[in-house]
Design an enzyme around this catalytic site. Sequence first.
Site, short mmCIF file in Angstrom:
data_model
loop_
_atom_site.label_atom_id
_atom_site.label_comp_id
_atom_site.label_asym_id
_atom_site.label_seq_id
_atom_site.Cartn_x
_atom_site.Cartn_y
_atom_site.Cartn_z
N GLY A 148 0.78 -1.25 0.00
CA GLY A 148 0.00 0.00 0.00
C GLY A 148 0.80 1.29 0.00
CB ILE A 153 -4.44 11.56 7.49
CG1 ILE A 153 -3.17 12.40 7.40
CG2 ILE A 153 -4.22 10.17 6.89
CD1 ILE A 153 -2.02 11.89 8.29
CB THR A 206 -3.53 9.48 1.63
OG1 THR A 206 -4.86 8.95 1.62
CG2 THR A 206 -2.99 9.45 3.05
CG LEU A 207 -3.21 8.76 -4.83
CD1 LEU A 207 -2.97 10.12 -5.47
CD2 LEU A 207 -2.21 7.72 -5.37
CB ALA A 208 -6.68 6.15 -0.67
CE LYS A 235 -11.05 1.32 4.84
NZ LYS A 235 -9.82 0.62 4.38
CB VAL A 258 -4.56 -7.23 -4.24
CG1 VAL A 258 -3.46 -6.84 -3.27
CG2 VAL A 258 -5.56 -6.09 -4.44
CB SER A 303 1.42 5.87 1.37
OG SER A 303 1.14 6.05 0.01
CE1 TYR A 333 -13.80 6.23 3.65
CE2 TYR A 333 -14.92 4.56 4.95
CZ TYR A 333 -13.78 5.06 4.38
OH TYR A 333 -12.59 4.39 4.53
#
Length: 270
Positions: free
Chosen positions: A12, A190, A192-194, A161, A64, A18, A154
């Site tokens: 990841g 936070i 991040t790219l995701a 999740k 994956v 990241s 979300y």
Amino acid sequence: MLLKGKKILITGVANDWSMAWAIARRAHENGAEIAMPYAMPALEKRVRPLAESIGAKFVQECNVQNDEQMDSLFANIEREWGHIDGMLHAIAFSDKNELMGRYVDTTRENFKNTMDISVYSLVDLTRRASKLMTNGGSIVTLTYFGGEKSVPNYNVMGVAKSALDSSVRYLAADLGGDKIRINAISAGPILTLASSGVGGMKSLLRLNAWQTPLRRNMTLDDVSGAALYLLSDLSSGVTGEIHHVDCGYSTTGMMPNDLKDTLLKALDNQ
Ligand code: NAD
């Protein structure tokens, strides 16, 4: 040197924002040897220099959803390392067009793809890694509060999740007899790219900092510290757990008084 001599597979890492990178660096500083694959060719130019800076190995493509690439990664690790002691799963993906608006509009295709990449990957990686955890081991994944309660935008990722959290409990029961532990860190938001793909992320971050008991957002140091604990023998009696590293957000039932008063005043003036 809490991880001295341990061999740890870190998945990841996409770039230096990241969470997986913060954890890889912290693990390396604490004596671990790191394996650091990347998800797709476009990421190699960012991931390879990071990997080189900590002497990480197995810097190879591993999507994956690609069984051949997964086979190749684990065959290489088995050949060169023989065993592994720890693994970080820090992988999630969903179509960003469905990380806004209403959950009820989720398509079947994106539902399946989100679950496959964000949840089944934990099961698949854990099965493969556990075969190499011949001296026991510790597996850590990253989850979010949106799997416990609904969070605007979300959507399907929240449902993924929930399934990830549940998978942690089932995998912990499966693998405990082999001295393999598995836990999730429920990280606060936070950038991040995701996470930048989740609609309204910047405003959520601003509001979140006001709402937490610690009155700030979680940092990469916060999450890497918790991961260090969970990957190390310090947490030897902990498995199947969802450990919140969110500055206390998930423990509150209502926003603090000062924020509530400000909001009510703004609403009254509308
Ligand atoms: P990130 O974009 O840096 O990491 C997500 C990673 O998933 C990337 O490295 C990407 O390459 C990888 N990935 C996506 N599809 C893949 C595939 N098919 N095969 C292999 N890898 C694939 O962002 P991040 O925020 O550090 O995310 C890491 C984890 O933390 C995710 O599970 C995310 O849901 C979770 N998380 C993030 C936040 C947040 O606010 N950023 C909060 C809680 C939990």
